[in-house]
Design a protein around this motif. Structure first.
Motif, PDB file in Angstrom:
ATOM      1  N   GLY A   1     -15.090   9.686 -12.121  1.00 30.06           N
ATOM      2  CA  GLY A   1     -14.576  10.858 -11.433  1.00 30.06           C
ATOM      3  C   GLY A   1     -13.598  10.533 -10.326  1.00 30.06           C
ATOM      4  O   GLY A   1     -13.418  11.321  -9.386  1.00 30.06           O
ATOM      5  N   TRP A   2     -12.942   9.362 -10.417  1.00 26.01           N
ATOM      6  CA  TRP A   2     -11.954   8.980  -9.417  1.00 26.01           C
ATOM      7  C   TRP A   2     -10.593   9.570  -9.776  1.00 26.01           C
ATOM      8  O   TRP A   2     -10.333   9.958 -10.911  1.00 26.01           O
ATOM      9  N   LYS A   3      -9.715   9.606  -8.779  1.00 27.70           N
ATOM     10  CA  LYS A   3      -8.299   9.858  -9.006  1.00 27.70           C
ATOM     11  C   LYS A   3      -7.588   8.542  -8.692  1.00 27.70           C
ATOM     12  O   LYS A   3      -7.682   8.029  -7.572  1.00 27.70           O
ATOM     13  N   THR A   4      -6.939   7.969  -9.677  1.00 23.54           N
ATOM     14  CA  THR A   4      -6.333   6.650  -9.482  1.00 23.54           C
ATOM     15  C   THR A   4      -4.814   6.743  -9.512  1.00 23.54           C
ATOM     16  O   THR A   4      -4.232   7.555 -10.234  1.00 23.54           O
ATOM     17  N   TYR A   5      -4.187   5.882  -8.729  1.00 22.12           N
ATOM     18  CA  TYR A   5      -2.732   5.854  -8.612  1.00 22.12           C
ATOM     19  C   TYR A   5      -2.241   4.437  -8.899  1.00 22.12           C
ATOM     20  O   TYR A   5      -2.628   3.489  -8.212  1.00 22.12           O
ATOM     21  N   ILE A   6      -1.405   4.332  -9.918  1.00 22.84           N
ATOM     22  CA  ILE A   6      -0.876   3.030 -10.335  1.00 22.84           C
ATOM     23  C   ILE A   6       0.636   3.070 -10.178  1.00 22.84           C
ATOM     24  O   ILE A   6       1.299   3.937 -10.748  1.00 22.84           O
TER      25      ILE A   6
ATOM     26  N   VAL B   1       0.829  -1.205   0.000  1.00 24.69           N
ATOM     27  CA  VAL B   1       0.000   0.000   0.000  1.00 24.69           C
ATOM     28  C   VAL B   1       0.865   1.258   0.000  1.00 24.69           C
ATOM     29  O   VAL B   1       0.644   2.195  -0.783  1.00 24.69           O
ATOM     30  N   LEU B   2       1.874   1.277   0.862  1.00 25.62           N
ATOM     31  CA  LEU B   2       2.676   2.486   1.053  1.00 25.62           C
ATOM     32  C   LEU B   2       3.787   2.647   0.016  1.00 25.62           C
ATOM     33  O   LEU B   2       4.503   3.651   0.019  1.00 25.62           O
ATOM     34  N   ALA B   3       3.923   1.671  -0.888  1.00 25.34           N
ATOM     35  CA  ALA B   3       4.898   1.807  -1.984  1.00 25.34           C
ATOM     36  C   ALA B   3       4.611   3.047  -2.822  1.00 25.34           C
ATOM     37  O   ALA B   3       5.506   3.573  -3.494  1.00 25.34           O
ATOM     38  N   HIS B   4       3.380   3.531  -2.775  1.00 26.01           N
ATOM     39  CA  HIS B   4       3.002   4.726  -3.532  1.00 26.01           C
ATOM     40  C   HIS B   4       3.717   5.978  -3.034  1.00 26.01           C
ATOM     41  O   HIS B   4       3.697   7.007  -3.714  1.00 26.01           O
ATOM     42  N   PHE B   5       4.333   5.906  -1.838  1.00 22.08           N
ATOM     43  CA  PHE B   5       4.991   7.092  -1.278  1.00 22.08           C
ATOM     44  C   PHE B   5       6.490   7.123  -1.549  1.00 22.08           C
ATOM     45  O   PHE B   5       7.198   7.994  -1.059  1.00 22.08           O
ATOM     46  N   ILE B   6       6.974   6.170  -2.350  1.00 25.26           N
ATOM     47  CA  ILE B   6       8.348   6.245  -2.827  1.00 25.26           C
ATOM     48  C   ILE B   6       8.469   7.458  -3.756  1.00 25.26           C
ATOM     49  O   ILE B   6       7.614   7.678  -4.618  1.00 25.26           O
ATOM     50  N   ASP B   7       9.501   8.245  -3.539  1.00 29.36           N
ATOM     51  CA  ASP B   7       9.709   9.436  -4.368  1.00 29.36           C
ATOM     52  C   ASP B   7      10.216   9.005  -5.743  1.00 29.36           C
ATOM     53  O   ASP B   7      11.362   8.595  -5.889  1.00 29.36           O
ATOM     54  N   GLU B   8       9.349   9.081  -6.726  1.00 27.17           N
ATOM     55  CA  GLU B   8       9.675   8.621  -8.071  1.00 27.17           C
ATOM     56  C   GLU B   8       9.249   9.683  -9.074  1.00 27.17           C
ATOM     57  O   GLU B   8       8.087  10.120  -9.089  1.00 27.17           O
TER      58      GLU B   8
ATOM     59  N   ILE C   1     -14.797   8.218  -0.482  1.00 25.88           N
ATOM     60  CA  ILE C   1     -13.414   8.473  -0.875  1.00 25.88           C
ATOM     61  C   ILE C   1     -13.237   8.103  -2.344  1.00 25.88           C
ATOM     62  O   ILE C   1     -13.547   6.983  -2.746  1.00 25.88           O
ATOM     63  N   LYS C   2     -12.723   9.037  -3.134  1.00 26.06           N
ATOM     64  CA  LYS C   2     -12.582   8.802  -4.570  1.00 26.06           C
ATOM     65  C   LYS C   2     -11.133   8.724  -5.038  1.00 26.06           C
ATOM     66  O   LYS C   2     -10.859   8.791  -6.230  1.00 26.06           O
ATOM     67  N   GLN C   3     -10.210   8.591  -4.096  1.00 23.70           N
ATOM     68  CA  GLN C   3      -8.812   8.337  -4.436  1.00 23.70           C
ATOM     69  C   GLN C   3      -8.564   6.836  -4.309  1.00 23.70           C
ATOM     70  O   GLN C   3      -8.784   6.256  -3.245  1.00 23.70           O
ATOM     71  N   ILE C   4      -8.103   6.213  -5.396  1.00 22.85           N
ATOM     72  CA  ILE C   4      -7.938   4.765  -5.422  1.00 22.85           C
ATOM     73  C   ILE C   4      -6.497   4.418  -5.805  1.00 22.85           C
ATOM     74  O   ILE C   4      -5.951   4.961  -6.764  1.00 22.85           O
ATOM     75  N   THR C   5      -5.894   3.505  -5.047  1.00 19.81           N
ATOM     76  CA  THR C   5      -4.569   3.001  -5.403  1.00 19.81           C
ATOM     77  C   THR C   5      -4.638   1.486  -5.554  1.00 19.81           C
ATOM     78  O   THR C   5      -5.516   0.837  -4.993  1.00 19.81           O
ATOM     79  N   ILE C   6      -3.692   0.929  -6.309  1.00 22.02           N
ATOM     80  CA  ILE C   6      -3.558  -0.520  -6.381  1.00 22.02           C
ATOM     81  C   ILE C   6      -2.126  -0.912  -6.031  1.00 22.02           C
ATOM     82  O   ILE C   6      -1.188  -0.132  -6.205  1.00 22.02           O
TER      83      ILE C   6
ATOM     84  N   GLY D   1       7.788  11.591 -12.010  1.00 26.46           N
ATOM     85  CA  GLY D   1       6.694  11.293 -12.927  1.00 26.46           C
ATOM     86  C   GLY D   1       5.516  10.580 -12.286  1.00 26.46           C
ATOM     87  O   GLY D   1       4.523  10.299 -12.963  1.00 26.46           O
ATOM     88  N   TYR D   2       5.615  10.284 -10.976  1.00 24.97           N
ATOM     89  CA  TYR D   2       4.530   9.583 -10.286  1.00 24.97           C
ATOM     90  C   TYR D   2       4.008  10.443  -9.141  1.00 24.97           C
ATOM     91  O   TYR D   2       4.776  10.910  -8.299  1.00 24.97           O
ATOM     92  N   ASP D   3       2.687  10.654  -9.125  1.00 20.21           N
ATOM     93  CA  ASP D   3       2.059  11.400  -8.044  1.00 20.21           C
ATOM     94  C   ASP D   3       1.861  10.504  -6.826  1.00 20.21           C
ATOM     95  O   ASP D   3       1.661   9.300  -6.956  1.00 20.21           O
ATOM     96  N   LYS D   4       1.898  11.121  -5.653  1.00 19.02           N
ATOM     97  CA  LYS D   4       1.609  10.397  -4.422  1.00 19.02           C
ATOM     98  C   LYS D   4       0.171  10.695  -3.995  1.00 19.02           C
ATOM     99  O   LYS D   4      -0.288  11.835  -4.115  1.00 19.02           O
ATOM    100  N   PRO D   5      -0.557   9.698  -3.519  1.00 18.15           N
ATOM    101  CA  PRO D   5      -1.922   9.963  -3.044  1.00 18.15           C
ATOM    102  C   PRO D   5      -1.895  10.788  -1.762  1.00 18.15           C
ATOM    103  O   PRO D   5      -0.870  10.852  -1.072  1.00 18.15           O
ATOM    104  N   THR D   6      -2.999  11.433  -1.463  1.00 18.54           N
ATOM    105  CA  THR D   6      -3.149  12.136  -0.192  1.00 18.54           C
ATOM    106  C   THR D   6      -4.162  11.375   0.655  1.00 18.54           C
ATOM    107  O   THR D   6      -5.011  10.657   0.123  1.00 18.54           O
ATOM    108  N   PHE D   7      -4.054  11.507   1.957  1.00 19.85           N
ATOM    109  CA  PHE D   7      -4.972  10.798   2.862  1.00 19.85           C
ATOM    110  C   PHE D   7      -6.294  11.527   2.940  1.00 19.85           C
ATOM    111  O   PHE D   7      -6.330  12.759   2.887  1.00 19.85           O
TER     112      PHE D   7
END
Length: 344
Positions: A300-305, A123-130, A273-278, A132-138
């Motif tokens: 109308g979701w914001k998705t993070y891949i 789940v928290l892999a999305h917070f790696i600073d990369e 909640i409309k922010q979705i990560t996988i 070109g990739y956005d980080k989700p917000t809580f």
């Protein structure tokens, strides 16, 4: 007491050994400097991971993998601020190899040890600073899909993660791999189903979606349905699989994706909640990724891949959890125990 030096940069050595991949990574704060993964081809001939063979391979791989990660990062062991490792869930023998190594090295270097939940790391892999990739917000909703897990998680902070839906039997990754086995495809079959599905008609062979209350999943019935479908058609036409492989795979993948999306839509409706990560190995599937991106305009979701290399089992995701735990001084002692099953 570990020696915690106050430095501008925090260097985390992370070790992942939950299944059949031995991985080590070095992070400087939230940025990955190296992420080395050694796979194990020995399991292919058995059609699945053999736990005893996996643990033996980890023993062979862990020292060179860690050395390579440190060397590629351009630092020395003395620069390390902490060591993070996968405590569980996973194969017990595999976990023990990584855990024992991490404990020994943290004691030898006199730096903090941090035990990490493998599924939280996905789940928290999305917070790696990369770049070109956005980080989700809580807060956000996380869908973790792998060979052993299928979960919907409400994520309110780095340390507040709540499972609000999960599989009652088999995981989605197992559904892909077992379906591939039924079709006579080699292990691991999930990526092959994805490959053939891209060439087929997803509505060629309709399969019934299981009815499960709430946000939970079930895939055992679908696997049985696919088995009977193949057996019936092969009995009538021995060349059925060969002649229809693309359409069969596309139909299986389409059904699985619809099951996942139905539950995600319900989770959004229930939480607002409309922010979705996988996350997890199955999130590498192109059909799932494309469907989730389409949901941005459709619902109308914001998705993070995540970046592909952070979807499968890897140490970088363990390292990002280690980093945030280091900031909070959430350290483990050498008495911490590896666990095949672990409370979320």
């Amino acid at each position: 007491m570990p020696n915690i030096m106050k430095t501008t940069n925090i260097y985390t050595l992370a070790i992942e050994s939950s299944c059949d991949d031995t991985s080590a990574a070095v992070l400087c704060n939230d940025k990955v400097l190296s992420n080395i993964v050694a796979g194990q081809k020995v399991h292919e001939e058995y059609g699945g991971v053999v736990p005893e063979l996996a643990s033996r391979a980890h023993q062979q791989n862990i020292v060179p993998v860690v050395e390579m990660a440190i060397k590629k990062a351009g630092i020395s062991k003395s620069d390390l601020s902490n060591i993070a490792f996968t405590q569980g869930p996973g194969l017990m023998g595999s976990l023990l190899v990584g855990g024992s190594f991490a404990k020994s090295l943290s004691l030898g270097l006199n730096i903090p040890l941090i035990a990490v939940n493998h599924m939280k790391a996905h789940v928290l892999a999305h917070f790696i600073d990369e770049e070109g990739y956005d980080k989700p917000t809580f807060p956000f909703i996380a869908l973790t899909i792998s060979g052993g897990h299928t979960q919907i998680i409400k994520v309110s902070s780095f340390f507040d993660l709540e499972i609000i839906g999960e599989t009652t039997d088999d995981a989605v990754g197992e559904a892909f791999d077992k379906s591939a086995k039924i079709l006579g495809l080699p292990y691991p079959g999930g990526p092959l189903i994805d490959k053939y599905a891209q060439l087929g008609n997803p509505k060629a062979f309709p399969f019934t979606k299981p009815k499960v209350d709430g946000l939970n999943f079930s895939f055992s019935g679908l696997k049985t349905q696919i088995l009977y479908f193949i057996q019936k058609n092969v009995a009538e036409n021995p060349n059925f699989i060969e002649e229809n492989i693309n359409d069969i795979c596309a139909s299986i993948q389409y059904t699985i994706i619809q099951i996942l999306m139905d539950k995600l839509k319900l989770a959004v409706a229930e939480t607002g909640i409309k922010q979705i990560t996988i996350g997890g190995g199955v999130s590498a599937n192109s059909g799932i990724r494309n469907t989730l991106k389409e949901a941005e305009t459709k619902y109308g979701w914001k998705t993070y891949i995540p970046k592909f290399e952070y979807t499968t089992d890897n140490a970088a995701m363990i390292g990002i959890v280690g980093y945030y735990n280091f900031l909070e001084k959430n350290f483990s002692t050498s008495e911490v125990v590896s666990k095949a099953r672990i409370e979320f």
